[in-house]
Design a protein around this motif. Structure first.
Motif, PDB file in Angstrom:
ATOM      1  N   GLU A 519       0.890  -1.228   0.169  1.00  0.00           N
ATOM      2  CA  GLU A 519       0.108  -0.064   0.194  1.00  0.00           C
ATOM      3  C   GLU A 519       0.968   1.341  -0.156  1.00  0.00           C
ATOM      4  O   GLU A 519       0.558   2.163  -0.916  1.00  0.00           O
ATOM      5  CB  GLU A 519      -0.895  -0.016   1.231  1.00  0.00           C
ATOM      6  N   ASP A 520       1.808   1.360   0.587  1.00  0.00           N
ATOM      7  CA  ASP A 520       2.920   2.245   1.096  1.00  0.00           C
ATOM      8  C   ASP A 520       3.599   2.537  -0.301  1.00  0.00           C
ATOM      9  O   ASP A 520       3.749   3.759  -0.699  1.00  0.00           O
ATOM     10  CB  ASP A 520       3.706   2.121   2.044  1.00  0.00           C
ATOM     11  N   ILE A 521       4.088   1.618  -1.015  1.00  0.00           N
ATOM     12  CA  ILE A 521       4.646   1.731  -2.456  1.00  0.00           C
ATOM     13  C   ILE A 521       3.701   2.106  -3.297  1.00  0.00           C
ATOM     14  O   ILE A 521       4.144   2.872  -4.108  1.00  0.00           O
ATOM     15  CB  ILE A 521       5.289   0.288  -2.555  1.00  0.00           C
ATOM     16  N   ALA A 522       2.614   1.667  -3.350  1.00  0.00           N
ATOM     17  CA  ALA A 522       1.343   2.045  -4.401  1.00  0.00           C
ATOM     18  C   ALA A 522       1.408   3.600  -4.295  1.00  0.00           C
ATOM     19  O   ALA A 522       1.398   4.260  -5.250  1.00  0.00           O
ATOM     20  CB  ALA A 522       0.353   1.324  -4.249  1.00  0.00           C
ATOM     21  N   LEU A 523       1.308   4.147  -3.093  1.00  0.00           N
ATOM     22  CA  LEU A 523       1.049   5.557  -2.821  1.00  0.00           C
ATOM     23  C   LEU A 523       2.229   6.407  -3.365  1.00  0.00           C
ATOM     24  O   LEU A 523       2.116   7.568  -3.807  1.00  0.00           O
ATOM     25  CB  LEU A 523       0.477   5.875  -1.681  1.00  0.00           C
ATOM     26  N   ALA A 524       3.161   5.798  -2.988  1.00  0.00           N
ATOM     27  CA  ALA A 524       4.728   6.583  -3.185  1.00  0.00           C
ATOM     28  C   ALA A 524       4.991   6.486  -4.739  1.00  0.00           C
ATOM     29  O   ALA A 524       5.581   7.402  -5.257  1.00  0.00           O
ATOM     30  CB  ALA A 524       5.942   5.760  -2.539  1.00  0.00           C
ATOM     31  N   CYS A 525       4.526   5.622  -5.713  1.00  0.00           N
ATOM     32  CA  CYS A 525       4.639   5.675  -7.002  1.00  0.00           C
ATOM     33  C   CYS A 525       3.442   6.320  -7.994  1.00  0.00           C
ATOM     34  O   CYS A 525       3.096   6.272  -9.063  1.00  0.00           O
ATOM     35  CB  CYS A 525       4.802   4.255  -7.589  1.00  0.00           C
ATOM     36  N   GLY A 526       2.510   6.918  -7.037  1.00  0.00           N
ATOM     37  CA  GLY A 526       1.453   7.770  -7.819  1.00  0.00           C
ATOM     38  C   GLY A 526       0.221   7.178  -8.207  1.00  0.00           C
ATOM     39  O   GLY A 526      -0.712   7.693  -8.571  1.00  0.00           O
ATOM     40  N   PHE A 527      -0.020   5.729  -7.587  1.00  0.00           N
ATOM     41  CA  PHE A 527      -1.281   5.015  -7.810  1.00  0.00           C
ATOM     42  C   PHE A 527      -2.146   5.424  -6.624  1.00  0.00           C
ATOM     43  O   PHE A 527      -1.902   5.660  -5.509  1.00  0.00           O
ATOM     44  CB  PHE A 527      -0.989   3.580  -7.730  1.00  0.00           C
ATOM     45  N   SER A 528      -3.502   5.437  -6.952  1.00  0.00           N
ATOM     46  CA  SER A 528      -4.580   5.745  -6.012  1.00  0.00           C
ATOM     47  C   SER A 528      -4.851   4.611  -4.803  1.00  0.00           C
ATOM     48  O   SER A 528      -5.406   4.968  -4.018  1.00  0.00           O
ATOM     49  CB  SER A 528      -5.611   6.231  -6.697  1.00  0.00           C
ATOM     50  N   ASN A 529      -4.517   3.499  -5.167  1.00  0.00           N
ATOM     51  CA  ASN A 529      -4.841   2.358  -4.349  1.00  0.00           C
ATOM     52  C   ASN A 529      -4.034   1.138  -4.714  1.00  0.00           C
ATOM     53  O   ASN A 529      -3.423   0.950  -5.740  1.00  0.00           O
ATOM     54  CB  ASN A 529      -6.275   1.996  -4.281  1.00  0.00           C
ATOM     55  N   ARG A 530      -3.739   0.102  -3.633  1.00  0.00           N
ATOM     56  CA  ARG A 530      -2.940  -0.995  -3.714  1.00  0.00           C
ATOM     57  C   ARG A 530      -3.378  -1.654  -4.803  1.00  0.00           C
ATOM     58  O   ARG A 530      -2.651  -2.224  -5.475  1.00  0.00           O
ATOM     59  CB  ARG A 530      -3.057  -1.945  -2.494  1.00  0.00           C
ATOM     60  N   GLN A 531      -4.939  -2.083  -5.025  1.00  0.00           N
ATOM     61  CA  GLN A 531      -5.259  -2.937  -5.966  1.00  0.00           C
ATOM     62  C   GLN A 531      -5.153  -2.613  -7.368  1.00  0.00           C
ATOM     63  O   GLN A 531      -4.404  -3.405  -8.054  1.00  0.00           O
ATOM     64  CB  GLN A 531      -6.694  -3.096  -6.005  1.00  0.00           C
ATOM     65  N   SER A 532      -5.077  -1.132  -7.912  1.00  0.00           N
ATOM     66  CA  SER A 532      -4.632  -0.806  -9.256  1.00  0.00           C
ATOM     67  C   SER A 532      -3.207  -1.160  -9.363  1.00  0.00           C
ATOM     68  O   SER A 532      -2.743  -1.463 -10.642  1.00  0.00           O
ATOM     69  CB  SER A 532      -5.230   0.349  -9.331  1.00  0.00           C
ATOM     70  N   PHE A 533      -2.389  -0.901  -8.374  1.00  0.00           N
ATOM     71  CA  PHE A 533      -0.919  -0.819  -8.586  1.00  0.00           C
ATOM     72  C   PHE A 533      -0.724  -2.472  -8.660  1.00  0.00           C
ATOM     73  O   PHE A 533       0.269  -2.775  -9.453  1.00  0.00           O
ATOM     74  CB  PHE A 533      -0.277  -0.407  -7.152  1.00  0.00           C
ATOM     75  N   SER A 534      -1.247  -3.295  -7.955  1.00  0.00           N
ATOM     76  CA  SER A 534      -0.935  -4.817  -8.037  1.00  0.00           C
ATOM     77  C   SER A 534      -1.292  -5.144  -9.204  1.00  0.00           C
ATOM     78  O   SER A 534      -0.673  -6.089  -9.770  1.00  0.00           O
ATOM     79  CB  SER A 534      -1.665  -5.501  -6.841  1.00  0.00           C
ATOM     80  N   ASN A 535      -2.411  -4.711  -9.635  1.00  0.00           N
ATOM     81  CA  ASN A 535      -2.921  -5.385 -11.103  1.00  0.00           C
ATOM     82  C   ASN A 535      -1.951  -5.052 -12.395  1.00  0.00           C
ATOM     83  O   ASN A 535      -1.511  -5.861 -13.046  1.00  0.00           O
ATOM     84  CB  ASN A 535      -4.285  -4.871 -11.446  1.00  0.00           C
ATOM     85  N   PHE A 536      -1.621  -3.633 -12.501  1.00  0.00           N
ATOM     86  CA  PHE A 536      -0.585  -3.363 -13.413  1.00  0.00           C
ATOM     87  C   PHE A 536       0.622  -3.960 -13.044  1.00  0.00           C
ATOM     88  O   PHE A 536       1.299  -4.308 -14.097  1.00  0.00           O
ATOM     89  CB  PHE A 536      -0.497  -1.538 -13.297  1.00  0.00           C
ATOM     90  N   PHE A 537       1.339  -4.124 -11.895  1.00  0.00           N
ATOM     91  CA  PHE A 537       2.341  -4.730 -11.708  1.00  0.00           C
ATOM     92  C   PHE A 537       2.481  -6.039 -12.163  1.00  0.00           C
ATOM     93  O   PHE A 537       3.229  -6.545 -12.843  1.00  0.00           O
ATOM     94  CB  PHE A 537       2.834  -4.708 -10.193  1.00  0.00           C
ATOM     95  N   TYR A 538       1.338  -6.933 -12.034  1.00  0.00           N
ATOM     96  CA  TYR A 538       1.126  -8.163 -12.491  1.00  0.00           C
ATOM     97  C   TYR A 538       1.016  -8.329 -13.823  1.00  0.00           C
ATOM     98  O   TYR A 538       1.806  -9.208 -14.709  1.00  0.00           O
ATOM     99  CB  TYR A 538      -0.042  -8.774 -11.787  1.00  0.00           C
ATOM    100  N   GLU A 539       0.425  -7.089 -14.417  1.00  0.00           N
ATOM    101  CA  GLU A 539       0.216  -7.388 -16.139  1.00  0.00           C
ATOM    102  C   GLU A 539       1.615  -7.235 -16.733  1.00  0.00           C
ATOM    103  O   GLU A 539       1.807  -7.714 -17.748  1.00  0.00           O
ATOM    104  CB  GLU A 539      -0.753  -6.194 -16.510  1.00  0.00           C
ATOM    105  N   GLN A 540       2.203  -6.303 -16.046  1.00  0.00           N
ATOM    106  CA  GLN A 540       3.788  -5.926 -16.841  1.00  0.00           C
ATOM    107  C   GLN A 540       4.920  -7.032 -16.237  1.00  0.00           C
ATOM    108  O   GLN A 540       5.658  -7.388 -17.364  1.00  0.00           O
ATOM    109  CB  GLN A 540       4.072  -4.528 -16.191  1.00  0.00           C
ATOM    110  N   ASN A 541       4.568  -7.818 -15.356  1.00  0.00           N
ATOM    111  CA  ASN A 541       5.793  -8.318 -14.785  1.00  0.00           C
ATOM    112  C   ASN A 541       5.478 -10.037 -14.715  1.00  0.00           C
ATOM    113  O   ASN A 541       6.355 -10.719 -14.435  1.00  0.00           O
ATOM    114  CB  ASN A 541       6.303  -7.954 -13.679  1.00  0.00           C
ATOM    115  N   GLY A 542       4.147 -10.302 -14.618  1.00  0.00           N
ATOM    116  CA  GLY A 542       3.813 -11.878 -14.399  1.00  0.00           C
ATOM    117  C   GLY A 542       4.012 -12.176 -13.038  1.00  0.00           C
ATOM    118  O   GLY A 542       3.633 -13.386 -12.666  1.00  0.00           O
TER     119      GLY A 542
END
Length: 565
Positions: A519-542
């Motif tokens: 959650e902290d990393i997501a906010l630090a990287c400009g994402f509004s929430n953990r879930q959207s960050f996690s989804n994009f991360f998975y989409e890009q890196n598997g």
């Protein structure tokens, strides 16, 4: 038999990893609640119960420490429980931190210097040889606050200068946002206390300079409203010295807004006194008296007053003497005697303890450190070497079972190795000859996008294609066409890809980032929430960011033990 022992060891390791993930998940559920929001206890109580059951005393201390933050009326009880849990952990840093937390409750919530100093000195015993520089300087800062209250302004100023140097050095962008936040808070509060010392000793030249510095460097967000209020308070006192009384009153009123929100009654009381001086110097004696009476109201409720505002009562006594009102004159004379009694008792206790248990001990400890430095270092190297050798064999077997995840992890590292360290960018396609855009437009936008990526502005929240197009002095059509042709995606995908690349780079290369939640990393990287960050991360890196964090932490541990996964 050896196989059974080895199996038991690996089972225990698995249990530790599993429990840690569970505790982190619990904290993520309540960490965004405001201070004193009791809704957090739905999860905090579960955290406490689980840590007790597991006999994980380090986590139990953390649970009680969180309970202090969210409890509106039982902070001291939770602080006591935190000390008990910390002692059971048998870890010096945690015990020292527990005493610091208890001292902070006495100081910030109750402004009781005697018990606060008692806890700070206990913390000092556990933290003086600690490797945690932040905790050590936090403890040192509180010692400085007590010295300032006692009137030892030169000694206190030296402590605050040391604190300023340390905290400011740790606000650089390469640190994790949470570390930057905590160190910036420490820096601004130490700067404020330094100004208090300068004003008390008549050094208004530096007080004016440092106040301007504080107002300039304090973020305008709500998180720093209290610090901003402190600097408006010191600015008002500077204006009194410069005889700008109307400006002083304006600054004090701005300061009161923020300090009333956090109920900082100690500095609110001081502001009322200095506001009274300003009104008196303007010739408005009635309003001055109203301000002085407000100081007395706070003293009656909290039995606290700063030594420098003692003259508040002399002003009231003098006023009612001239008004020929012996009843009020007698009342404030009695109040002044009570003030002197409180200050005298505090001074005797605090001065004796701080000289006996801090000043003398710190000198003796400095001597002992010089004598034992070489011997201690040798022992530490031996202990660490033995510990690393023992852990090495255990960690090696654990990671062999993670081949699937390792393959995806290695793919990420291959891409990471292909770019320069600290450079996060999306490669541009070389299609100038086939693009319909004007060559001059292409060159301009290439330069601006490179600067955008170089300065890491993609981390800003609220960045949109429209805003950036306007900033780049081009229209939305050209902007979108450039991103589509040269970045091979739409703007949102381009932006999120940059953020994910940045997250990967920071997690991999900076140990501070590996200490914090997804959650902290997501906010630090400009994402509004953990879930959207996690989804994009998975989409890009598997793989999920939590999996990548775990793999990197495991890899670091393996490297420390001289192994390769």
């Amino acid at each position: 038999m050896p196989k059974k022992v080895l199996g038991l060891i690996f089972f225990l390791i698995y249990t530790v990893f599993h429990s840690q993930a569970y505790y982190d998940e619990l904290r993520n559920k309540y960490w965004e609640f405001e201070e004193n929001d009791q809704r957090a206890f739905t999860y905090v109580n579960l955290y406490i119960k689980s840590a007790k059951k597991d006999k994980n005393y380090s986590e139990l201390f953390q649970a009680y420490n969180d309970a202090i933050r969210y409890s509106p009326d039982k902070k001291l009880q939770y602080a006591d429980s935190g000390v008990t849990a910390a002692k059971l952990s048998q870890k010096s840093d945690i015990i020292g931190n527990a005493y610091l937390a208890k001292g902070s409750v006495y100081y910030f919530t109750h402004r009781k210097f005697k018990p606060a100093l008692h806890e700070y000195l206990k913390a000092y015993k556990y933290l003086e040889n600690s490797d945690d520089s932040f905790l050590k300087h936090r403890n040192l800062y509180y010692i400085g606050v007590v010295k300032s209250y006692l009137g030892y302004y030169k000694e206190a100023a030296d402590i605050f200068k040391e604190s300023i140097t340390f905290f400011k050095a740790n606000t650089t962008p390469d640190n994790h946002p949470n570390l930057i936040f905590n160190n910036r808070k420490g820096y601004l509060n130490a700067l404020h206390q330094l100004i208090v010392c300068e004003q008390a000793t008549g050094d208004y030249k530096n007080a004016v300079i440092h106040t301007a510095q504080g107002l300039k460097e304090t973020p305008t967000t709500n998180d720093f409203e209290q610090e901003r209020s402190y600097f408006y308070k010191t600015k008002g006192i500077n204006e009194i010295y410069l005889k700008n009384y109307s400006e002083a009153i304006s600054d004090f009123n701005r300061s009161l807004i923020g300090l009333k929100k956090v109920n900082d009654f100690s500095w609110i009381s001081a502001i009322y006194y200095y506001s009274g001086l300003s009104y008196r110097n303007k010739g408005d004696l009635q309003e001055a008296v109203n301000q002085y009476k407000a100081v007395d109201s706070i003293f009656k409720k909290h039995h606290f007053i700063f030594p420098q505002t003692r003259k508040n009562y002399e002003e009231l006594i003098d006023y009612y003497k001239k008004e020929n009102n012996p009843q009020q004159e007698l009342y404030y004379t009695k109040q002044l005697l009570k003030v002197d009694s409180v200050l005298t008792n505090d001074f005797k206790y605090l001065a004796n303890r701080i000289h006996r248990e801090y000043d003398t001990k710190s000198l003796l400890q400095a001597q002992a450190n010089l004598e034992n430095k070489n011997s201690f270092s040798e022992k530490l190297v031996i202990i660490l070497s033995v510990a690393l050798l023992i852990l090495g064999g255990l960690v090696f077997y654990w990671f062999k079972r993670k081949k699937d995840l390792q393959k995806k992890y290695n793919q990420i590292l291959t891409e990471l190795d292909s770019v320069k360290p600290e450079v996060v960018q999306i490669e541009e396609k070389n299609i100038e000859k086939t693009s319909k855009l004007d060559p001059a437009v292409i060159k301009t936008l290439k330069d601006k996008f490179r600067e955008f990526e170089k300065s890491k502005r993609f981390l800003e929240k609220g960045v949109t294609a429209g805003k950036l197009a306007a900033e780049f002095e081009t229209n939305a059509t050209y902007f979108s066409q450039f991103v589509s042709e040269f970045k091979d995606s739409n703007f949102n995908t381009y932006l999120n890809n940059l953020r994910i690349k940045y997250a990967v780079d920071q997690i991999y290369n900076h140990k501070e980032w590996r200490k914090y939640s997804v959650e902290d990393i997501a906010l630090a990287c400009g994402f509004s929430n953990r879930q959207s960050f996690s989804n994009f991360f998975y989409e890009q890196n598997g793989m999920r960011p939590a999996e990548f964090l775990k793999k990197r932490n495991d890899e670091i541990q393996a490297e420390k033990n001289g192994l390769q996964t």
